[in-house]
Enzyme design. Structure first.
Site, PDB file in Angstrom:
ATOM      1  N   SER A 155      44.653  -4.967   0.753  1.00  0.00           N
ATOM      2  CA  SER A 155      43.806  -5.498  -0.321  1.00  0.00           C
ATOM      3  C   SER A 155      44.470  -6.646  -1.069  1.00  0.00           C
ATOM      4  CB  SER A 155      43.515  -4.357  -1.300  1.00  0.00           C
ATOM      5  OG  SER A 155      42.993  -4.870  -2.499  1.00  0.00           O
ATOM      6  N   GLU A 157      44.292  -6.888  -4.060  1.00  0.00           N
ATOM      7  CA  GLU A 157      44.841  -6.284  -5.282  1.00  0.00           C
ATOM      8  C   GLU A 157      46.368  -6.217  -5.224  1.00  0.00           C
ATOM      9  OE1 GLU A 157      43.443  -4.736  -8.367  1.00  0.00           O
ATOM     10  OE2 GLU A 157      42.160  -6.353  -7.710  1.00  0.00           O
ATOM     11  N   TYR A 178      46.426   2.091  -7.568  1.00  0.00           N
ATOM     12  CA  TYR A 178      45.760   1.773  -6.298  1.00  0.00           C
ATOM     13  C   TYR A 178      46.496   0.640  -5.585  1.00  0.00           C
ATOM     14  CZ  TYR A 178      42.373  -0.549  -3.225  1.00  0.00           C
ATOM     15  OH  TYR A 178      41.772  -1.169  -2.154  1.00  0.00           O
TER      16      TYR A 178
HETATM   17  P1  NDP Z   1      34.553   2.749  -0.042  1.00  0.00           P
HETATM   18  O1  NDP Z   1      35.053   3.296  -1.321  1.00  0.00           O
HETATM   19  O2  NDP Z   1      33.123   2.328   0.075  1.00  0.00           O
HETATM   20  O3  NDP Z   1      34.822   3.815   1.134  1.00  0.00           O
HETATM   21  C1  NDP Z   1      35.995   4.572   1.163  1.00  0.00           C
HETATM   22  C2  NDP Z   1      35.896   5.561   2.317  1.00  0.00           C
HETATM   23  O4  NDP Z   1      37.083   6.381   2.325  1.00  0.00           O
HETATM   24  C3  NDP Z   1      34.714   6.528   2.218  1.00  0.00           C
HETATM   25  O5  NDP Z   1      34.230   6.771   3.526  1.00  0.00           O
HETATM   26  C4  NDP Z   1      35.362   7.775   1.649  1.00  0.00           C
HETATM   27  O6  NDP Z   1      34.650   8.967   1.944  1.00  0.00           O
HETATM   28  C5  NDP Z   1      36.677   7.749   2.397  1.00  0.00           C
HETATM   29  N1  NDP Z   1      37.708   8.603   1.815  1.00  0.00           N
HETATM   30  C6  NDP Z   1      38.100   8.663   0.523  1.00  0.00           C
HETATM   31  N2  NDP Z   1      39.079   9.569   0.372  1.00  0.00           N
HETATM   32  C7  NDP Z   1      39.309  10.106   1.585  1.00  0.00           C
HETATM   33  C8  NDP Z   1      40.183  11.104   2.083  1.00  0.00           C
HETATM   34  N3  NDP Z   1      41.023  11.754   1.274  1.00  0.00           N
HETATM   35  N4  NDP Z   1      40.161  11.391   3.406  1.00  0.00           N
HETATM   36  C9  NDP Z   1      39.292  10.763   4.228  1.00  0.00           C
HETATM   37  N5  NDP Z   1      38.413   9.826   3.815  1.00  0.00           N
HETATM   38  C10 NDP Z   1      38.434   9.502   2.516  1.00  0.00           C
HETATM   39  O7  NDP Z   1      35.514   1.523   0.346  1.00  0.00           O
HETATM   40  P2  NDP Z   1      35.173   0.169   1.133  1.00  0.00           P
HETATM   41  O8  NDP Z   1      34.374   0.487   2.327  1.00  0.00           O
HETATM   42  O9  NDP Z   1      34.719  -0.844   0.158  1.00  0.00           O
HETATM   43  O10 NDP Z   1      36.645  -0.283   1.569  1.00  0.00           O
HETATM   44  C11 NDP Z   1      37.207   0.148   2.811  1.00  0.00           C
HETATM   45  C12 NDP Z   1      38.724   0.048   2.719  1.00  0.00           C
HETATM   46  O11 NDP Z   1      39.097  -1.301   2.460  1.00  0.00           O
HETATM   47  C13 NDP Z   1      39.359   0.861   1.611  1.00  0.00           C
HETATM   48  O12 NDP Z   1      40.612   1.299   2.071  1.00  0.00           O
HETATM   49  C14 NDP Z   1      39.537  -0.133   0.472  1.00  0.00           C
HETATM   50  O13 NDP Z   1      40.582   0.266  -0.365  1.00  0.00           O
HETATM   51  C15 NDP Z   1      39.868  -1.373   1.261  1.00  0.00           C
HETATM   52  N6  NDP Z   1      39.513  -2.629   0.660  1.00  0.00           N
HETATM   53  C16 NDP Z   1      38.231  -2.845   0.227  1.00  0.00           C
HETATM   54  C17 NDP Z   1      37.871  -4.070  -0.270  1.00  0.00           C
HETATM   55  C18 NDP Z   1      36.490  -4.340  -0.755  1.00  0.00           C
HETATM   56  O14 NDP Z   1      36.307  -5.348  -1.450  1.00  0.00           O
HETATM   57  N7  NDP Z   1      35.496  -3.531  -0.408  1.00  0.00           N
HETATM   58  C19 NDP Z   1      38.845  -5.183  -0.335  1.00  0.00           C
HETATM   59  C20 NDP Z   1      40.154  -4.851   0.194  1.00  0.00           C
HETATM   60  C21 NDP Z   1      40.454  -3.622   0.666  1.00  0.00           C
HETATM   61  P3  NDP Z   1      33.393   9.446   1.013  1.00  0.00           P
HETATM   62  O15 NDP Z   1      32.203   8.640   1.502  1.00  0.00           O
HETATM   63  O16 NDP Z   1      33.314  10.887   1.319  1.00  0.00           O
HETATM   64  O17 NDP Z   1      33.735   9.129  -0.401  1.00  0.00           O
HETATM   65  P1  GDR Z   2      38.220  -4.638  -7.985  1.00  0.00           P
HETATM   66  O1  GDR Z   2      36.639  -4.480  -8.066  1.00  0.00           O
HETATM   67  O2  GDR Z   2      38.918  -3.960  -9.075  1.00  0.00           O
HETATM   68  O3  GDR Z   2      38.477  -6.110  -7.803  1.00  0.00           O
HETATM   69  O4  GDR Z   2      38.550  -3.842  -6.644  1.00  0.00           O
HETATM   70  P2  GDR Z   2      35.676  -4.088  -9.274  1.00  0.00           P
HETATM   71  O5  GDR Z   2      34.326  -4.532  -8.873  1.00  0.00           O
HETATM   72  O6  GDR Z   2      35.854  -2.673  -9.685  1.00  0.00           O
HETATM   73  O7  GDR Z   2      36.226  -5.009 -10.493  1.00  0.00           O
HETATM   74  C1  GDR Z   2      36.196  -6.423 -10.417  1.00  0.00           C
HETATM   75  C2  GDR Z   2      36.485  -6.998 -11.799  1.00  0.00           C
HETATM   76  O8  GDR Z   2      35.362  -6.736 -12.648  1.00  0.00           O
HETATM   77  C3  GDR Z   2      35.857  -6.316 -13.913  1.00  0.00           C
HETATM   78  N1  GDR Z   2      34.830  -5.506 -14.601  1.00  0.00           N
HETATM   79  C4  GDR Z   2      34.348  -4.321 -14.192  1.00  0.00           C
HETATM   80  N2  GDR Z   2      34.623  -3.595 -13.087  1.00  0.00           N
HETATM   81  C5  GDR Z   2      33.925  -2.432 -12.924  1.00  0.00           C
HETATM   82  N3  GDR Z   2      34.152  -1.711 -11.817  1.00  0.00           N
HETATM   83  N4  GDR Z   2      33.040  -1.971 -13.844  1.00  0.00           N
HETATM   84  C6  GDR Z   2      32.742  -2.664 -14.991  1.00  0.00           C
HETATM   85  O9  GDR Z   2      31.932  -2.236 -15.794  1.00  0.00           O
HETATM   86  C7  GDR Z   2      33.425  -3.916 -15.164  1.00  0.00           C
HETATM   87  N5  GDR Z   2      33.390  -4.872 -16.125  1.00  0.00           N
HETATM   88  C8  GDR Z   2      34.236  -5.826 -15.768  1.00  0.00           C
HETATM   89  C9  GDR Z   2      37.109  -5.518 -13.564  1.00  0.00           C
HETATM   90  O10 GDR Z   2      37.939  -5.377 -14.725  1.00  0.00           O
HETATM   91  C10 GDR Z   2      37.702  -6.408 -12.480  1.00  0.00           C
HETATM   92  O11 GDR Z   2      38.463  -7.443 -13.046  1.00  0.00           O
HETATM   93  C11 GDR Z   2      37.762  -3.982  -5.485  1.00  0.00           C
HETATM   94  C12 GDR Z   2      37.819  -2.648  -4.719  1.00  0.00           C
HETATM   95  O12 GDR Z   2      36.913  -2.708  -3.651  1.00  0.00           O
HETATM   96  C13 GDR Z   2      39.208  -2.406  -4.169  1.00  0.00           C
HETATM   97  O13 GDR Z   2      39.187  -1.263  -3.316  1.00  0.00           O
HETATM   98  C14 GDR Z   2      39.621  -3.624  -3.346  1.00  0.00           C
HETATM   99  O14 GDR Z   2      40.918  -3.448  -2.827  1.00  0.00           O
HETATM  100  C15 GDR Z   2      39.551  -4.863  -4.200  1.00  0.00           C
HETATM  101  O15 GDR Z   2      38.236  -5.027  -4.677  1.00  0.00           O
HETATM  102  C16 GDR Z   2      39.932  -6.128  -3.431  1.00  0.00           C
END
Ligand code: NDP
Ligand code: GDR
Length: 366
Positions: A155, A157, A178
């Site tokens: 990520s 992050e 995280y």
């Molecule tokens: P989601 O939160 O949508 O999905 C996470 C998945 O992980 C779900 O299927 C969840 O299951 C599963 N999970 C959570 N805990 C466990 C566990 N203990 N054992 C097995 N499975 C588990 O994430 P995204 O699809 O958005 O992201 C996919 C991956 O990419 C993640 O690792 C995230 O951190 C990373 N990532 C995401 C980004 C983004 O912008 N979306 C950017 C960079 C990295 P359940 O459905 O049951 O909750």
């Molecule tokens: P992020 O995504 O932390 O970048 O992680 P998120 O959408 O949660 O936050 C983005 C930014 O928005 C600001 N923010 C809020 N965020 C949330 N969730 N709710 C609010 O009400 C709100 N108001 C303002 C946050 O402070 C932040 O700056 C996502 C996840 O998908 C991670 O798993 C992944 O690794 C990173 O993106 C890249």
């Protein structure tokens, strides 16, 4: 939804000489897992997903591609119970499924929530990745299946407070449990590549969104609210820091980059990003403006959504992915916001029908 394990424990049962490539995805029920599954099925793969036990069904994002295992000859996506906190389940399914490619997408992926449950976040995100890497390593040692390839969902992050643009060469400075856990998983992956010669890649993906995004991430929280405000189901939207900037792309584009990383001659790490950054406020302007609303009339700042430490500005340099993988994003910022708003307006209209018919409470927040 029945998993394969309820009906038979045989998995695909195919050997290495099988015609179909076999992928194993952790986190298949998440946003990225659903798009990656569609993408791999389109490429002719057999896809196995590990799902965790939940008191409610957690397969909404993949129901449309699910075929009941009782029609096993037709099903190319199969689901099995496992958990990243349970090493035995990971090794058992590797031995049963015998995948060619392993995509580790599972995570407690919410940054703000990781401050509330830091131990658990580390256990799933950091140690979970280590458990899976170790399961792959020992599976290879015992079976000789050295061709397996591993993808780790890293990520942006991890860059945290290091200023943009961020590339593969940019130092990490994580700002949350995280992000620190993802940095550990990143280095475990590098270590297994260097120590054991595992074909293992880190994708360092910047934020990517879609109509399937979880509803408590800021983009989807905004587009859900826009839809509900537009049809009269909600009037206020409570948010935290509007000044943070993110490099937001479309999840459907990003899963292709994951796959491309595992098709190269040598394993490596890649940044995947649009190379554009926008603030949360800009997202609000485009999303509300698109349906003729003014965000200022609806947004209320609530301190509870501020984080103990914030990541202010992320903007990726995806030059390496473009050059080596030939990857580039197809969906830009405005198109992404409008795609999400369009879907959420339709969803809100369906909710409104239920509310008007007395089947649902308008206050029932997503
Ligand atoms: P989601 O939160 O949508 O999905 C996470 C998945 O992980 C779900 O299927 C969840 O299951 C599963 N999970 C959570 N805990 C466990 C566990 N203990 N054992 C097995 N499975 C588990 O994430 P995204 O699809 O958005 O992201 C996919 C991956 O990419 C993640 O690792 C995230 O951190 C990373 N990532 C995401 C980004 C983004 O912008 N979306 C950017 C960079 C990295 P359940 O459905 O049951 O909750
Ligand atoms: P992020 O995504 O932390 O970048 O992680 P998120 O959408 O949660 O936050 C983005 C930014 O928005 C600001 N923010 C809020 N965020 C949330 N969730 N709710 C609010 O009400 C709100 N108001 C303002 C946050 O402070 C932040 O700056 C996502 C996840 O998908 C991670 O798993 C992944 O690794 C990173 O993106 C890249």
């Amino acid at each position: 939804m029945a998993t394969d394990s309820e009906n038979s424990r045989s998995g695909s049962g195919n050997g290495d000489a099988a015609a179909l490539k076999v992928a194993l995805i952790t986190g298949i029920t998440g946003q990225d897992g659903s798009y990656l599954t569609e993408f791999l099925l389109g490429k002719g793969y057999e896809v196995h997903g590990l799902i965790r036990r939940s008191s409610n069904f957690n397969t909404q994002r993949i129901n449309h591609i699910y075929i009941d295992p009782h029609n096993a000859h037709k099903a190319r996506m199969k689901l099995h119970y496992a958990d990243l906190t349970d090493a035995s389940s990971l090794r058992r399914w590797l031995d049963t499924i015998r995948p060619d490619e392993v995509y580790n997408l599972a995570a407690q992926s919410h940054v703000a929530v990781s401050f509330e449950i830091p131990d658990y976040t580390a256990d799933v995100v950091a140690t979970g990745a280590l458990r899976l890497l170790e399961a792959v390593r020992s599976h290879i040692q015992d079976t000789g299946r050295a061709h397996i390839r591993y993808y780790q969902a890293g990520s942006s992050e991890m860059f945290g407070s290091t200023p943009p643009p961020q590339s593969e060469a940019t130092p990490f400075h994580p700002r949350s449990p995280y992000a620190a856990s993802k940095a550990a998983a990143h280095w475990y992956t590098v270590n297994y590549r260097e120590a054991y010669g595992l074909y293992a890649c880190n994708g360092i993906l910047f934020n990517h969104e879609s109509p399937r995004r979880g509803e408590n991430f800021v983009t989807r929280k905004i587009t859900r609210a826009v839809g509900r405000i537009k049809v009269g189901l909600q009037s206020k939207l409570y948010l935290g820091n509007l000044q943070a900037s993110r490099d937001w792309g479309f999840a459907g584009d990003y899963v292709e980059a994951m796959w491309l990383m595992l098709q190269q001659e040598k394993p490596d790490d890649y940044v995947v990003a649009t190379e554009e950054s926008h603030s949360v406020q800009e997202f609000l302007e485009v999303a509300f403006g698109y349906v003729g609303l003014n965000w200022n009339d609806h947004v209320v700042i609530d301190k509870r959504y501020f984080r103990p430490a914030e990541v202010d500005n992320l903007k990726g340099d995806a030059g390496k992915a473009k050059q080596v993988l030939g990857w580039k994003p197809k969906v830009g910022f405005e198109k992404l916001v409008k795609m999400m708003v369009d879907e959420d307006v339709e969803l809100a209209k369906r909710e409104k029908v239920l509310v008007d018919a007395g089947y649902m409470d308008a206050q029932q927040q997503p």
